[in-house]
Design a protein around this motif. Structure first.
Motif, PDB file in Angstrom:
ATOM      1  N   UNK A  83      52.201  21.098  94.693  1.00 19.09           N
ATOM      2  CA  UNK A  83      52.904  21.058  95.813  1.00 19.09           C
ATOM      3  C   UNK A  83      52.410  20.415  96.840  1.00 19.09           C
ATOM      4  N   UNK A  84      51.156  20.081  97.216  1.00 20.47           N
ATOM      5  CA  UNK A  84      50.500  19.278  97.938  1.00 20.47           C
ATOM      6  C   UNK A  84      50.286  20.042  99.303  1.00 20.47           C
ATOM      7  N   UNK A 109      46.389  20.144 100.764  1.00 15.81           N
ATOM      8  CA  UNK A 109      45.572  18.954 100.810  1.00 15.81           C
ATOM      9  C   UNK A 109      44.652  18.669 101.737  1.00 15.81           C
ATOM     10  N   UNK A 138      49.850  16.555 109.258  1.00 20.99           N
ATOM     11  CA  UNK A 138      50.806  15.893 109.387  1.00 20.99           C
ATOM     12  C   UNK A 138      51.533  16.188 107.746  1.00 20.99           C
ATOM     13  N   UNK A 139      50.425  16.003 106.778  1.00 20.93           N
ATOM     14  CA  UNK A 139      50.868  15.857 105.505  1.00 20.93           C
ATOM     15  C   UNK A 139      51.199  17.273 105.080  1.00 20.93           C
ATOM     16  N   UNK A 189      54.567  18.090 106.425  1.00 20.44           N
ATOM     17  CA  UNK A 189      55.749  17.396 105.493  1.00 20.44           C
ATOM     18  C   UNK A 189      55.976  17.932 104.432  1.00 20.44           C
ATOM     19  N   UNK A 190      55.101  18.442 103.712  1.00 23.03           N
ATOM     20  CA  UNK A 190      55.459  19.358 102.405  1.00 23.03           C
ATOM     21  C   UNK A 190      56.321  20.639 102.787  1.00 23.03           C
ATOM     22  N   UNK A 200      59.952  19.017 103.774  1.00 22.66           N
ATOM     23  CA  UNK A 200      60.636  18.401 102.690  1.00 22.66           C
ATOM     24  C   UNK A 200      61.287  19.679 101.874  1.00 22.66           C
ATOM     25  N   UNK A 201      60.541  20.804 101.556  1.00 21.94           N
ATOM     26  CA  UNK A 201      61.004  21.743 100.876  1.00 21.94           C
ATOM     27  C   UNK A 201      62.126  22.414 101.537  1.00 21.94           C
ATOM     28  N   UNK A 234      55.650  17.557  95.482  1.00 25.25           N
ATOM     29  CA  UNK A 234      56.747  17.508  96.544  1.00 25.25           C
ATOM     30  C   UNK A 234      56.874  16.194  97.235  1.00 25.25           C
ATOM     31  N   UNK A 266      53.298  10.955 104.859  1.00 24.46           N
ATOM     32  CA  UNK A 266      53.093  12.128 104.054  1.00 24.46           C
ATOM     33  C   UNK A 266      53.169  11.664 102.687  1.00 24.46           C
TER      34      UNK A 266
END
Lengths: 287, 408
Positions: free
Chosen positions: A48-49, A52, A84-85, A88-89, A92-93, B342, B377
């Motif tokens: 899933x990240x 991170x 930010x990452x 972002x994850x 996106x989901x 993802x 990302x």
């Protein structure tokens, strides 16, 4: 036992023990870390990240759930890159999934300040499958965290009925070659349902009650008992709707030394006899 | 000045390609013989001294990989020849094998001998059926002539297995490749542990690109200096480039490292009125004429913030709409993402959707900002190189557009 050591988290020293992941240390230090695919009893899928972190010496960010802590690692969780990452994850989901039964995902997204409609585009539409008496699969809610695959496979059940099929955006959980569950290798232990974080897999009774607007956790009592089907002695938590004195779901505590929250088909789904005491013919019809 | 196509790796390209007798007649298999005479340790030392780095894209020192597996504690080790050449615009490994299968296989045998590999695997791109057949035939000839004898550990004959891929780009990523050989879905694994520690079947594994291993026989036969006599100090040797697109003579060219990009383009009969080239394939970056003087070496491309990648050079004329090219790249990555994580699974899809809108001219105006945000990302959070580089070309295009470099 091997010696402990320290790592740096956002500039502060923290104790770590051999074998621990960075996430284990973050949790002990109470550094809030979002997770989706991570599950205490399953091998880290690192898919899933959400968890991170920045690790000195590594160009990409690393999944803290999977990466083992090593002496003098320098970890950052508070940098803009990490935030930010993670955001972002979730964005996106949120752009692809129906998250109506995933309160955990939604609240973590809110905490990160994720903007739900940041990205637009094709929704994840793999359909709703209602092909057996015990649980339903609503794959529009699936975030492909791999928990069910791991629970079905070597981490818990060793049945290997579930796998990931297809590629990219169209990849999805499949029982064999997209067979119905009844025709697949599934043994209906329901441990995939137990670990699903988004409600994509749901006990049929819960799904039916939700559809009727009758599923209300505040109206449920948890009654502890021990499974009577065999001699293992699994603890069962019967979730009973007190308004109708009706069992709506059976689980087991995730810290129970015997079950770790996992059950078999009898313990999880074989409860209808309790509701049909004087009607043995009813009992065999299933939940 | 025009650079010379300098055939070193490709010197046997032509009529006698793939003929064992003529391979041996022109000095072939002498390196394997020498390796066995000087022993594994010395063999690896020569390779390390030569400064050979991997030609698959990551440019990791080959000698360090070998040394790490050679000195591993586990007696079971593998060598994998990565022939899953799948980067768009890349065909140099295919040409290398077609031109000289025995040089590649000799490199493989030396690798196996040097690290005492219990077994070698050759993973061939699914679409390269004829390459797999050529390798199988060449291996059979080597085996029948007894050249696989005593290459394995403790004097055993080496076992080599050829596996064909199922058509997935991701299986060229080394850990996904291992999963594929093992019989699982081709999904990348987290690194560390690196393949040299826990690779194929979790055993110490050397995985090398075709071009990397093709370099080995000359290095062992003629010494580390053989490689260093060409190229630059930090990028010794020659490099194969697959040049395609708007050039008159698209082909595989071998030039010494340090050759100027403009000279390579001229060699291929192009470069006069180009808008841009895509360096390094889909995972690379667009390079514009102002940078055509760049030196084709690892240090030269780093200076200009681009990459040699797999050695793909795709040229585009001024008629080409580069946003349409980007849309194709976006479609490629969305199709080839394995779907595991993802950022890549959903990110490549969203990226493609936005690129489609831009290419077709019906964007909503916020695509460029969103693409930049998304690229960060994907680059930061994806598990493997696919997701981490899926936005590289797009990002370079956005920068070029701001700088006014696009022709239309």
């Amino acid at each position: 036992m091997a010696e402990g050591f320290t790592i740096l988290i956002d500039g502060k020293r923290a104790e770590a023990r051999p074998g621990e992941t960075i996430l284990d240390v973050l949790r002990r230090e109470q550094v809030e870390t979002p997770t989706l695919c991570n599950h205490q009893h399953l091998t880290p899928a690192k898919t899933c990240r959400a968890c991170v972190v920045e690790l000195k010496g590594s160009r990409p960010l690393v999944a803290s759930c999977e990466r083992k802590a090593e002496p003098d690692m320098e970890v950052r969780t508070d940098s803009e890159r990490v935030q930010n990452a993670r955001r972002g994850v979730f964005e996106l989901l949120l752009s692809q999934n129906d998250v109506s039964t995933a309160p955990g995902l939604v609240s973590q997204a809110e905490q990160l300040g994720a903007v739900p409609d940041r990205y637009r585009g094709q929704k994840y539409e793999r359909g709703f499958f209602d092909d057996n008496k015990l649980y339903v699969r609503d794959f529009d809610k699936c975030i492909l965290c791999y928990r069910c695959v791991e629970a079905c496979g070597p981490d818990v059940q060793n049945t290997f009925a579930l796998t990931v099929a297809g590629r990219g955006f169209t990849a999805g959980i499949s029982a064999g070659f997209d067979e119905t569950l009844v025709d697949s290798a599934c043994v209906f232990c329901g441990n995939c349902v137990e670990v699903c974080p988004t409600g994509a897999l749901m006990d049929r009774r819960e799904h039916t009650l939700r559809a009727q607007g009758r599923y209300d956790e505040s109206q449920q009592d948890v009654v502890q008992t021990t499974c009577s089907y065999c001699g293992v002695g699994c603890q069962l938590d019967l979730h009973v709707d007190r308004r109708r004195n009706e069992i709506v779901k059976v689980t087991s505590p995730d810290q129970h030394p015997i079950t770790l929250g996992f059950l078999c088909v009898k313990g999880r789904y074989g409860y209808s006899f309790l509701e049909a005491e004087d009607k043995p013919e009813e009992a065999v019809k299933g939940a | 000045m025009t650079a010379m196509h300098e055939a070193v790796l490709l010197r046997r390209r032509g009529a006698k390609a793939g003929d064992l007798k003529s391979y041996i007649g022109s000095g072939g298999l002498a390196a394997l013989k020498k390796a066995r005479a000087i022993g594994p340790e010395e063999t690896v030392r020569i390779l390390t001294d030569s400064g050979l780095v991997g030609r698959g894209g990551a440019a990791f020192p080959a000698g360090r990989k070998w040394e790490s597996v050679r000195t591993a504690k586990d007696p079971i080790r593998y060598v994998v020849l990565n022939t899953d050449e799948s980067e768009p615009g890349t065909f140099k490994d295919r040409v290398m094998i077609e031109s000289d299968p025995f040089m590649v296989l000799e490199g493989l045998l030396i690798a196996c001998y040097a690290v005492s590999a219990t077994r070698a695997y050759i993973y061939v791109r699914g679409e390269y059926r004829h390459v797999a057949e050529l390798l199988a035939k060449s291996l059979r000839e080597l085996q029948q002539a007894g050249h696989l004898e005593a290459v394995g550990p403790n004097g055993a004959a080496l076992e080599v297995e050829i596996r064909r891929g199922g058509g997935a780009y991701i299986c060229g990523e080394e850990t996904a490749l291992f999963r594929s050989i093992e019989g699982y879905r081709g999904e990348p694994m987290a690194k560390p542990p690196f393949p040299t520690v826990a690779g194929l079947f979790r055993k110490p594994t050397v995985v090398n690109n075709v071009e990397t291993l093709a370099n080995v026989p000359d290095i062992i036969a003629f010494g580390a200096k053989a490689l260093r006599s060409r190229g630059t100090e930090r990028s010794p040797g020659t490099k194969l480039f697959s040049v395609s697109g708007s050039v008159d003579r698209p082909d595989t060219y071998e030039v010494p490292f340090g050759t100027r990009l403009s000279d390579l383009l001229e060699l291929a009969g192009g470069g006069k009125d180009l808008q841009a080239v895509l360096m390094g394939g889909a995972a690379g970056t667009f390079v514009f004429p102002k940078d055509f003087d760049l030196s084709l070496s690892y240090e030269g491309v780093a200076e200009r913030h681009t990459t040699l990648g797999s050695g793909a050079v795709i040229a585009f004329d001024r008629e080409t709409n580069l946003w349409q090219v980007a849309e194709r790249l976006g479609r490629f990555f969305a199709h080839e993402s394995c779907g595991q994580c993802v950022p890549c699974r959903v990110g490549t899809r969203r990226q493609h959707e936005m690129l489609q809108a831009l290419a077709e001219g019906h964007g909503r105006g916020d695509e460029r900002g969103l693409l930049t945000r998304l690229s960060q990302v994907m680059t930061d959070a994806s598990i493997c190189g696919l997701g981490q580089t899926a936005a590289t070309a797009v990002r370079s295009l956005l920068e070029a557009e701001s700088a006014g470099l696009l022709a239309n």
